[in-house]
Design a protein around this motif. Structure first.
Motif, PDB file in Angstrom:
ATOM      1  N   MET A   1       0.846  -1.166   0.000  1.00  0.00           N
ATOM      2  CA  MET A   1       0.000   0.000   0.000  1.00  0.00           C
ATOM      3  C   MET A   1       0.897   1.236   0.000  1.00  0.00           C
ATOM      4  O   MET A   1       1.759   1.378   0.843  1.00  0.00           O
ATOM      5  CB  MET A   1      -0.856  -0.044   1.269  1.00  0.00           C
ATOM      6  CG  MET A   1      -2.189   0.524   1.077  1.00  0.00           C
ATOM      7  SD  MET A   1      -3.234   0.431   2.551  1.00  0.00           S
ATOM      8  CE  MET A   1      -2.905  -1.155   3.213  1.00  0.00           C
ATOM      9  N   ARG A   2       0.672   2.120  -0.922  1.00  0.00           N
ATOM     10  CA  ARG A   2       1.494   3.316  -1.022  1.00  0.00           C
ATOM     11  C   ARG A   2       0.982   4.413  -0.090  1.00  0.00           C
ATOM     12  O   ARG A   2      -0.215   4.573   0.096  1.00  0.00           O
ATOM     13  CB  ARG A   2       1.466   3.840  -2.445  1.00  0.00           C
ATOM     14  CG  ARG A   2       2.228   2.980  -3.398  1.00  0.00           C
ATOM     15  CD  ARG A   2       2.188   3.589  -4.747  1.00  0.00           C
ATOM     16  NE  ARG A   2       2.580   4.988  -4.638  1.00  0.00           N
ATOM     17  CZ  ARG A   2       3.324   5.626  -5.508  1.00  0.00           C
ATOM     18  NH1 ARG A   2       3.738   5.016  -6.556  1.00  0.00           N
ATOM     19  NH2 ARG A   2       3.632   6.889  -5.343  1.00  0.00           N
ATOM     20  N   ASN A   3       1.910   5.167   0.465  1.00  0.00           N
ATOM     21  CA  ASN A   3       1.568   6.308   1.303  1.00  0.00           C
ATOM     22  C   ASN A   3       0.589   5.964   2.423  1.00  0.00           C
ATOM     23  O   ASN A   3      -0.371   6.670   2.665  1.00  0.00           O
ATOM     24  CB  ASN A   3       0.999   7.450   0.448  1.00  0.00           C
ATOM     25  CG  ASN A   3       1.983   7.923  -0.574  1.00  0.00           C
ATOM     26  OD1 ASN A   3       3.177   8.011  -0.302  1.00  0.00           O
ATOM     27  ND2 ASN A   3       1.510   8.222  -1.765  1.00  0.00           N
ATOM     28  N   HIS A   4       0.843   4.866   3.072  1.00  0.00           N
ATOM     29  CA  HIS A   4       0.004   4.437   4.188  1.00  0.00           C
ATOM     30  C   HIS A   4       0.866   4.416   5.442  1.00  0.00           C
ATOM     31  O   HIS A   4       1.957   3.868   5.447  1.00  0.00           O
ATOM     32  CB  HIS A   4      -0.570   3.044   3.906  1.00  0.00           C
ATOM     33  CG  HIS A   4      -1.438   2.531   5.009  1.00  0.00           C
ATOM     34  ND1 HIS A   4      -2.670   3.087   5.295  1.00  0.00           N
ATOM     35  CD2 HIS A   4      -1.260   1.532   5.900  1.00  0.00           C
ATOM     36  CE1 HIS A   4      -3.206   2.437   6.312  1.00  0.00           C
ATOM     37  NE2 HIS A   4      -2.373   1.492   6.702  1.00  0.00           N
ATOM     38  N   PHE A   5       0.365   5.025   6.518  1.00  0.00           N
ATOM     39  CA  PHE A   5       1.111   5.107   7.760  1.00  0.00           C
ATOM     40  C   PHE A   5       0.692   4.004   8.726  1.00  0.00           C
ATOM     41  O   PHE A   5      -0.503   3.800   8.952  1.00  0.00           O
ATOM     42  CB  PHE A   5       0.900   6.467   8.435  1.00  0.00           C
ATOM     43  CG  PHE A   5       1.439   7.606   7.637  1.00  0.00           C
ATOM     44  CD1 PHE A   5       2.775   7.941   7.708  1.00  0.00           C
ATOM     45  CD2 PHE A   5       0.607   8.334   6.798  1.00  0.00           C
ATOM     46  CE1 PHE A   5       3.282   8.987   6.972  1.00  0.00           C
ATOM     47  CE2 PHE A   5       1.101   9.392   6.055  1.00  0.00           C
ATOM     48  CZ  PHE A   5       2.441   9.717   6.140  1.00  0.00           C
ATOM     49  N   VAL A   6       1.672   3.330   9.285  1.00  0.00           N
ATOM     50  CA  VAL A   6       1.466   2.343  10.336  1.00  0.00           C
ATOM     51  C   VAL A   6       2.496   2.611  11.425  1.00  0.00           C
ATOM     52  O   VAL A   6       3.432   3.385  11.221  1.00  0.00           O
ATOM     53  CB  VAL A   6       1.603   0.884   9.828  1.00  0.00           C
ATOM     54  CG1 VAL A   6       0.597   0.604   8.732  1.00  0.00           C
ATOM     55  CG2 VAL A   6       2.999   0.591   9.365  1.00  0.00           C
ATOM     56  N   VAL A   7       2.334   1.982  12.562  1.00  0.00           N
ATOM     57  CA  VAL A   7       3.279   2.154  13.670  1.00  0.00           C
ATOM     58  C   VAL A   7       3.876   0.791  14.001  1.00  0.00           C
ATOM     59  O   VAL A   7       3.143  -0.177  14.193  1.00  0.00           O
ATOM     60  CB  VAL A   7       2.571   2.732  14.918  1.00  0.00           C
ATOM     61  CG1 VAL A   7       3.549   2.858  16.081  1.00  0.00           C
ATOM     62  CG2 VAL A   7       1.926   4.075  14.601  1.00  0.00           C
ATOM     63  N   TYR A   8       5.202   0.732  14.048  1.00  0.00           N
ATOM     64  CA  TYR A   8       5.907  -0.465  14.502  1.00  0.00           C
ATOM     65  C   TYR A   8       6.326  -0.225  15.937  1.00  0.00           C
ATOM     66  O   TYR A   8       6.937   0.795  16.252  1.00  0.00           O
ATOM     67  CB  TYR A   8       7.157  -0.730  13.664  1.00  0.00           C
ATOM     68  CG  TYR A   8       6.890  -1.103  12.222  1.00  0.00           C
ATOM     69  CD1 TYR A   8       5.775  -1.836  11.846  1.00  0.00           C
ATOM     70  CD2 TYR A   8       7.765  -0.720  11.227  1.00  0.00           C
ATOM     71  CE1 TYR A   8       5.543  -2.174  10.532  1.00  0.00           C
ATOM     72  CE2 TYR A   8       7.546  -1.058   9.901  1.00  0.00           C
ATOM     73  CZ  TYR A   8       6.430  -1.789   9.565  1.00  0.00           C
ATOM     74  OH  TYR A   8       6.195  -2.127   8.254  1.00  0.00           O
ATOM     75  N   VAL A   9       6.000  -1.162  16.808  1.00  0.00           N
ATOM     76  CA  VAL A   9       6.333  -1.044  18.229  1.00  0.00           C
ATOM     77  C   VAL A   9       7.210  -2.220  18.621  1.00  0.00           C
ATOM     78  O   VAL A   9       6.815  -3.379  18.470  1.00  0.00           O
ATOM     79  CB  VAL A   9       5.059  -1.041  19.109  1.00  0.00           C
ATOM     80  CG1 VAL A   9       5.437  -0.975  20.578  1.00  0.00           C
ATOM     81  CG2 VAL A   9       4.133   0.093  18.725  1.00  0.00           C
ATOM     82  N   PHE A  10       8.392  -1.914  19.123  1.00  0.00           N
ATOM     83  CA  PHE A  10       9.274  -2.941  19.672  1.00  0.00           C
ATOM     84  C   PHE A  10       9.204  -2.812  21.182  1.00  0.00           C
ATOM     85  O   PHE A  10       9.698  -1.849  21.747  1.00  0.00           O
ATOM     86  CB  PHE A  10      10.715  -2.757  19.186  1.00  0.00           C
ATOM     87  CG  PHE A  10      10.876  -3.040  17.726  1.00  0.00           C
ATOM     88  CD1 PHE A  10      11.115  -4.335  17.283  1.00  0.00           C
ATOM     89  CD2 PHE A  10      10.787  -2.026  16.791  1.00  0.00           C
ATOM     90  CE1 PHE A  10      11.258  -4.611  15.941  1.00  0.00           C
ATOM     91  CE2 PHE A  10      10.929  -2.291  15.440  1.00  0.00           C
ATOM     92  CZ  PHE A  10      11.166  -3.580  15.011  1.00  0.00           C
ATOM     93  N   ASP A  11       8.566  -3.758  21.828  1.00  0.00           N
ATOM     94  CA  ASP A  11       8.436  -3.770  23.280  1.00  0.00           C
ATOM     95  C   ASP A  11       9.594  -4.599  23.827  1.00  0.00           C
ATOM     96  O   ASP A  11       9.549  -5.827  23.836  1.00  0.00           O
ATOM     97  CB  ASP A  11       7.088  -4.367  23.673  1.00  0.00           C
ATOM     98  CG  ASP A  11       6.837  -4.332  25.166  1.00  0.00           C
ATOM     99  OD1 ASP A  11       7.811  -4.155  25.939  1.00  0.00           O
ATOM    100  OD2 ASP A  11       5.681  -4.507  25.569  1.00  0.00           O
ATOM    101  N   LEU A  12      10.643  -3.931  24.261  1.00  0.00           N
ATOM    102  CA  LEU A  12      11.853  -4.620  24.710  1.00  0.00           C
ATOM    103  C   LEU A  12      11.678  -5.287  26.072  1.00  0.00           C
ATOM    104  O   LEU A  12      12.411  -6.213  26.394  1.00  0.00           O
ATOM    105  CB  LEU A  12      13.036  -3.655  24.730  1.00  0.00           C
ATOM    106  CG  LEU A  12      13.389  -3.025  23.378  1.00  0.00           C
ATOM    107  CD1 LEU A  12      14.576  -2.081  23.516  1.00  0.00           C
ATOM    108  CD2 LEU A  12      13.654  -4.077  22.322  1.00  0.00           C
ATOM    109  N   CYS A  82      -5.155   7.560   7.707  1.00  0.00           N
ATOM    110  CA  CYS A  82      -4.207   6.646   8.349  1.00  0.00           C
ATOM    111  C   CYS A  82      -3.151   7.394   9.168  1.00  0.00           C
ATOM    112  O   CYS A  82      -2.687   6.877  10.178  1.00  0.00           O
ATOM    113  CB  CYS A  82      -3.552   5.720   7.323  1.00  0.00           C
ATOM    114  SG  CYS A  82      -2.595   6.573   6.062  1.00  0.00           S
ATOM    115  N   GLY A  83      -2.808   8.607   8.788  1.00  0.00           N
ATOM    116  CA  GLY A  83      -1.855   9.390   9.569  1.00  0.00           C
ATOM    117  C   GLY A  83      -2.423   9.766  10.921  1.00  0.00           C
ATOM    118  O   GLY A  83      -1.724   9.728  11.945  1.00  0.00           O
TER     119      GLY A  83
END
Length: 114
Positions: A1-12, A82-83
């Motif tokens: 998907m172009r120009n789509h915002f998602v959030v990656y979360v690394f829970d350490l 999405c932003g």
């Protein structure tokens, strides 16, 4: 998907890798996000492993598999906000299973207040 915002979360603390995405898809993670999750994971793992005091965390991150968080407000129709979704996700996600972010499926009233 172009120009789509998602959030990656690394829970350490919990050794978890979450993807927060308002778009509802039944496709496999690789088909939706391509190599992006792998690239992000490898970059973080490399950074952590390059420092002695965080090397063990880098090794843990390297073994994580991304999980798309199931959210009741995910949908296939709203692709324009999405932003805003991503910002709300960053603002409210704390990694727990009882996450309440104030969004509802097909309800744009919160967007009008922002």
């Amino acid at each position: 998907m172009r120009n789509h915002f998602v959030v990656y979360v690394f829970d350490l603390k919990s050794n978890a890798f979450y993807i927060l995405d308002n778009y509802l898809s039944r496709a496999r993670i690789e088909n939706i996000y391509g190599t992006s999750p792998t690239v992000m994971k490898e970059a973080l793992a490399h950074f952590l492993m390059s420092h002695n005091e965080t090397r063990y965390k880098g090794e843990a991150v390297d073994g994580l598999e991304p999980v798309v968080v199931k959210m009741s407000w995910r949908n296939t129709t709203n692709i324009d906000d999405c932003g805003v979704y991503a910002m709300r996700h960053m603002e409210t996600f704390k990694g727990d299973s009882k996450w309440v972010c104030g969004l509802k499926k097909n309800d744009v009233s919160l967007f009008l207040m922002l």
